[in-house]
Design an enzyme around this catalytic site. Structure first.
Site, PDB file in Angstrom:
ATOM      1  CB  SER A   1      -6.050  -5.846  10.726  1.00  0.00           C
ATOM      2  OG  SER A   1      -7.055  -5.513   9.851  1.00  0.00           O
ATOM      3  CG  LEU A   2     -11.013  -7.722  10.512  1.00  0.00           C
ATOM      4  CD1 LEU A   2     -12.191  -7.852   9.568  1.00  0.00           C
ATOM      5  CD2 LEU A   2     -11.420  -6.966  11.770  1.00  0.00           C
TER       6      LEU A   2
ATOM      7  CD  GLU B   1      -6.593  -0.111  13.392  1.00  0.00           C
ATOM      8  OE1 GLU B   1      -6.421   1.070  13.093  1.00  0.00           O
ATOM      9  OE2 GLU B   1      -7.493  -0.807  12.897  1.00  0.00           O
TER      10      GLU B   1
ATOM     11  NE  ARG C   1      -3.613  -2.375   2.240  1.00  0.00           N
ATOM     12  CZ  ARG C   1      -4.640  -2.595   3.030  1.00  0.00           C
ATOM     13  NH1 ARG C   1      -4.887  -1.781   4.029  1.00  0.00           N
ATOM     14  NH2 ARG C   1      -5.425  -3.615   2.837  1.00  0.00           N
TER      15      ARG C   1
HETATM   16  C1  LIG Z   1     -12.336   1.329   5.737  1.00  0.00           C
HETATM   17  C2  LIG Z   1     -11.632   0.180   6.437  1.00  0.00           C
HETATM   18  C3  LIG Z   1     -11.525  -1.045   5.784  1.00  0.00           C
HETATM   19  C4  LIG Z   1     -10.874  -2.118   6.406  1.00  0.00           C
HETATM   20  N1  LIG Z   1     -10.802  -3.313   5.752  1.00  0.00           N
HETATM   21  C5  LIG Z   1     -10.258  -4.371   6.360  1.00  0.00           C
HETATM   22  C6  LIG Z   1     -10.258  -5.664   5.727  1.00  0.00           C
HETATM   23  O1  LIG Z   1     -10.739  -5.825   4.608  1.00  0.00           O
HETATM   24  N2  LIG Z   1      -9.697  -6.700   6.389  1.00  0.00           N
HETATM   25  C7  LIG Z   1      -9.124  -6.553   7.623  1.00  0.00           C
HETATM   26  O2  LIG Z   1      -8.637  -7.534   8.173  1.00  0.00           O
HETATM   27  N3  LIG Z   1      -9.122  -5.356   8.240  1.00  0.00           N
HETATM   28  C8  LIG Z   1      -9.677  -4.269   7.655  1.00  0.00           C
HETATM   29  N4  LIG Z   1      -9.677  -3.059   8.286  1.00  0.00           N
HETATM   30  C9  LIG Z   1      -9.026  -2.927   9.590  1.00  0.00           C
HETATM   31  C10 LIG Z   1      -9.909  -3.514  10.695  1.00  0.00           C
HETATM   32  O3  LIG Z   1     -11.259  -3.175  10.456  1.00  0.00           O
HETATM   33  C11 LIG Z   1      -9.461  -2.936  12.047  1.00  0.00           C
HETATM   34  O4  LIG Z   1      -8.079  -3.149  12.194  1.00  0.00           O
HETATM   35  C12 LIG Z   1     -10.199  -3.649  13.186  1.00  0.00           C
HETATM   36  O5  LIG Z   1     -11.586  -3.417  13.058  1.00  0.00           O
HETATM   37  C13 LIG Z   1      -9.709  -3.116  14.516  1.00  0.00           C
HETATM   38  O6  LIG Z   1     -10.470  -3.751  15.532  1.00  0.00           O
HETATM   39  P1  LIG Z   1     -10.369  -3.291  17.008  1.00  0.00           P
HETATM   40  O7  LIG Z   1     -11.353  -4.093  17.769  1.00  0.00           O
HETATM   41  O8  LIG Z   1      -8.945  -3.319  17.427  1.00  0.00           O
HETATM   42  O9  LIG Z   1     -10.769  -1.747  16.983  1.00  0.00           O
HETATM   43  P2  LIG Z   1     -12.153  -1.091  16.580  1.00  0.00           P
HETATM   44  O10 LIG Z   1     -12.929  -1.973  15.657  1.00  0.00           O
HETATM   45  O11 LIG Z   1     -11.797   0.289  16.121  1.00  0.00           O
HETATM   46  O12 LIG Z   1     -12.938  -1.074  17.960  1.00  0.00           O
HETATM   47  C14 LIG Z   1     -12.614  -0.134  18.953  1.00  0.00           C
HETATM   48  C15 LIG Z   1     -13.904   0.196  19.663  1.00  0.00           C
HETATM   49  O13 LIG Z   1     -13.623   0.957  20.820  1.00  0.00           O
HETATM   50  C16 LIG Z   1     -14.584   1.991  20.907  1.00  0.00           C
HETATM   51  N5  LIG Z   1     -13.995   3.073  21.712  1.00  0.00           N
HETATM   52  C17 LIG Z   1     -13.064   3.981  21.355  1.00  0.00           C
HETATM   53  N6  LIG Z   1     -12.777   4.793  22.376  1.00  0.00           N
HETATM   54  C18 LIG Z   1     -13.524   4.374  23.410  1.00  0.00           C
HETATM   55  C19 LIG Z   1     -13.657   4.812  24.745  1.00  0.00           C
HETATM   56  N7  LIG Z   1     -12.949   5.826  25.246  1.00  0.00           N
HETATM   57  N8  LIG Z   1     -14.529   4.152  25.540  1.00  0.00           N
HETATM   58  C20 LIG Z   1     -15.239   3.091  25.070  1.00  0.00           C
HETATM   59  N9  LIG Z   1     -15.146   2.640  23.798  1.00  0.00           N
HETATM   60  C21 LIG Z   1     -14.297   3.266  22.982  1.00  0.00           C
HETATM   61  C22 LIG Z   1     -14.889   2.392  19.488  1.00  0.00           C
HETATM   62  O14 LIG Z   1     -16.142   3.017  19.386  1.00  0.00           O
HETATM   63  C23 LIG Z   1     -14.872   1.027  18.800  1.00  0.00           C
HETATM   64  O15 LIG Z   1     -16.131   0.407  18.817  1.00  0.00           O
HETATM   65  C24 LIG Z   1     -10.330  -1.962   7.703  1.00  0.00           C
HETATM   66  C25 LIG Z   1     -10.464  -0.724   8.356  1.00  0.00           C
HETATM   67  C26 LIG Z   1     -11.106   0.325   7.735  1.00  0.00           C
HETATM   68  C27 LIG Z   1     -11.250   1.639   8.480  1.00  0.00           C
END
Ligand SMILES: Cc1cc2nc3c(=O)[nH]c(=O)nc-3n(C[C@H](O)[C@H](O)[C@H](O)COP(=O)(O)OP(=O)(O)OC[C@H]3O[C@@H](n4cnc5c(N)ncnc54)[C@H](O)[C@@H]3O)c2cc1C
Length: 169
Positions: A108-109, A92, A7
Site C-alpha cells: 500500500s505504501l 488509503e 489475509r
Molecule cells: C498496523 C499497520 C501495519 C501496516 N503495515 C503496512 C506495511 O507493512 N506495508 C504497507 O505498504 N502498508 C502497511 N500498512 C498500510 C499503510 O500504513 C497505509 O495504507 C498508509 O499509511 C495509508 O497512508 P495514507 O497517507 O493514505 O493515510 P494515513 O497514513 O492514514 O494518513 C492520513 C492522515 O490524515 C490525517 N487526518 C485524518 N482526518 C483528518 C482531518 N479531518 N483533518 C486533517 N487531517 C486528518 C490523519 O491524522 C493522518 O495523519 C499498515 C497499516 C497498519 C495500520
C-alpha cells in the site's frame, strides 16, 4: 495452516478455530524464530506483550485478526483523478483498483507513492486546463532544495514519533 496465504483466508481459518475452541483468541507461537532475532526485530512488540504479561520469547501469545487496511474508498482513475473536477485522491482514501478485492501484503505504501507521483504529474502537466491555475498558486521556492526538504520531512516524522512515545509514557 500456511500463514502466507491471502489475509482473508488466514482470517477465516483463525475465526473458525476460535469458534471450534469457543475462545476469543488463538495463540501465536514465535518459537521458530531465534530469541535474539525476536528481540532485535520486534522490540516494541516484545515490550508491549511484556506489559500485558506475556514473554513472546518463552510462550505463545493470544492474537485475534484485526482490520489494518481499508479496502474501497473514493473511485479514481490511473492518475488518481476522481469523478469531480479538480479533485484527486491518493492513498488509503482512494480506490484505484490495483489491489482487486484482496490487498496483498506490504504494497500500500508503494501504491501511495506511485499514485501520488502520477497525480502530481497530471496536475502539473500543461495539457490540463486546471494546471496553470494550480501551479500559479504554488510557492515553488519551497521545493528548490530537495535535500533540505527531505531532512525537514524526516524531522517532522521523528518529532511525531517522539510525541507519540511521550504520550504513552
Ligand atoms: C498496523 C499497520 C501495519 C501496516 N503495515 C503496512 C506495511 O507493512 N506495508 C504497507 O505498504 N502498508 C502497511 N500498512 C498500510 C499503510 O500504513 C497505509 O495504507 C498508509 O499509511 C495509508 O497512508 P495514507 O497517507 O493514505 O493515510 P494515513 O497514513 O492514514 O494518513 C492520513 C492522515 O490524515 C490525517 N487526518 C485524518 N482526518 C483528518 C482531518 N479531518 N483533518 C486533517 N487531517 C486528518 C490523519 O491524522 C493522518 O495523519 C499498515 C497499516 C497498519 C495500520
Amino acid at each position: 495452516m500456511d500463514e502466507l496465504l491471502p489475509r482473508d483466508v488466514v482470517t477465516a481459518a483463525i475465526h473458525k478455530q476460535m469458534a471450534e475452541d469457543d475462545m476469543p483468541y488463538v495463540r501465536l507461537s514465535l518459537e521458530r524464530i531465534p530469541e535474539e532475532e525476536i528481540r532485535s526485530h520486534f522490540p516494541n512488540i516484545c515490550q508491549r506483550c511484556l506489559e500485558e504479561g506475556y514473554d513472546v520469547t518463552k510462550e505463545p501469545v493470544p492474537v485475534v485478526p484485526a482490520q489494518h487496511y481499508f479496502m474501497g474508498g473514493i473511485k479514481v482513475n490511473l492518475s488518481s483523478r476522481t469523478s469531480m473536477d479538480r479533485l484527486y485522491a491518493v492513498g488509503e482514501t482512494s480506490c484505484n483498483g490495483v489491489h482487486g478485492a484482496n490487498r496483498l501484503a506490504s504494497n500500500s505504501l508503494l501504491e501511495s507513492m506511485v499514485f501520488a507521483d502520477r497525480c502530481a504529474s497530471e496536475i502539473t502537466s500543461s495539457e490540463l486546463p486546471v494546471a496553470k491555475d494550480v501551479t500559479d498558486r504554488v510557492d515553488w521556492s519551497l521545493y528548490q532544495n530537495l535535500e533540505q526538504l527531505k531532512e525537514q520531512y524526516k524531522n517532522i516524522v521523528l518529532e511525531e514519533i517522539e510525541k507519540e512515545k511521550k504520550r504513552h509514557e
